[in-house]
Design an enzyme around this catalytic site. Structure first.
Site, mmCIF file in Angstrom:
data_model
loop_
_atom_site.group_PDB
_atom_site.id
_atom_site.type_symbol
_atom_site.label_atom_id
_atom_site.label_comp_id
_atom_site.label_asym_id
_atom_site.label_seq_id
_atom_site.Cartn_x
_atom_site.Cartn_y
_atom_site.Cartn_z
ATOM 1 C CE1 TYR A 1 38.391 32.430 37.787
ATOM 2 C CE2 TYR A 1 38.601 30.078 37.363
ATOM 3 C CZ TYR A 1 39.151 31.344 37.417
ATOM 4 O OH TYR A 1 40.465 31.516 37.074
ATOM 5 N N GLY A 2 34.829 32.748 35.530
ATOM 6 C CA GLY A 2 35.188 34.116 35.139
ATOM 7 C C GLY A 2 34.542 34.530 33.838
ATOM 8 C CB THR A 3 36.024 36.257 30.917
ATOM 9 O OG1 THR A 3 37.043 35.294 30.632
ATOM 10 C CG2 THR A 3 36.596 37.381 31.751
ATOM 11 C CG LEU A 4 35.802 30.846 29.513
ATOM 12 C CD1 LEU A 4 36.604 29.619 29.927
ATOM 13 C CD2 LEU A 4 35.561 30.826 28.004
ATOM 14 C CD GLU B 1 40.810 30.956 30.236
ATOM 15 O OE1 GLU B 1 41.511 31.888 30.656
ATOM 16 O OE2 GLU B 1 39.601 31.088 29.977
HETATM 17 N N1 PCA Z 1 38.203 32.498 32.160
HETATM 18 C C1 PCA Z 1 38.245 31.241 32.842
HETATM 19 C C2 PCA Z 1 39.278 31.430 33.887
HETATM 20 C C3 PCA Z 1 39.269 32.883 34.181
HETATM 21 C C4 PCA Z 1 38.607 33.479 33.008
HETATM 22 O O1 PCA Z 1 38.412 34.648 32.829
HETATM 23 C C5 PCA Z 1 36.896 30.992 33.466
HETATM 24 O O2 PCA Z 1 35.932 31.710 33.199
HETATM 25 O O3 PCA Z 1 36.784 30.036 34.252
#
Ligand code: PCA
Length: 156
Positions: A7-10, A82
């Site tokens: 949900y984030g930077t991935l 993470e």
């Molecule tokens: N990376 C993981 C968790 C939060 C982040 O920045 C993601 O993208 O799900």
């Protein structure tokens, strides 16, 4: 293979997506866009503007992200990125695949032992590092040694 909801930077076009596509880290395959069945708070916090999905079901939004199928090696490498289980905690939750409307269990990296002030932040429906919020993510190698997780998570 394992299913992971990111949900984030991935996500695609976000600062850590290269972790998922680097074959040295293992294998990953995009399955579809996904959405959490439950509502959760998605916030951007700390001076490094890190996205966190806070484990507080029922608060926030049905959060949108991407579902990937990954091998064991990739899952282990994502855990390193993470810092699971010290920082984000990876657990399985029900996710809706927005292309097929199927519901599946997926691994998700949540922040569980978060400091309550994080709930005062803005709650987003989906993360983008280039959003109008202007909160640019700082990659780990750019962070200073005073980076102390206890400012936003309880230590175990
Ligand atoms: N990376 C993981 C968790 C939060 C982040 O920045 C993601 O993208 O799900």
């Amino acid at each position: 293979m394992h299913r992971v909801f990111v949900y984030g930077t991935l996500k695609k076009c976000e600062p850590n997506h290269h972790w998922l596509t680097d074959t040295k880290n293992g294998v990953s395959k995009f399955i579809g866009d996904g959405e959490t069945l439950e509502k959760y708070p998605l916030v951007i916090a700390t001076k490094y503007n890190i996205p966190f999905l806070l484990y507080k079901p029922g608060t926030g939004n049905n959060v949108k992200g991407e579902i990937y199928e990954v091998d064991e090696k990739m899952l282990k490498n994502l855990d390193i990125l993470e810092d699971h289980p010290n920082f984000y905690e990876r657990d399985q939750y029900l996710l809706k695949n927005l292309q097929t409307n199927e519901t599946n269990q997926c691994w998700v990296y949540f922040l569980k032992k978060f400091q309550p002030y994080l709930l005062e932040k803005e709650f987003y429906t989906s993360y983008s590092n280039n959003g109008s919020h202007g909160l640019k993510y700082s990659e780990r190698y750019l962070r200073t040694p005073d980076y102390v997780a206890k400012d936003y998570v309880y230590q175990k």
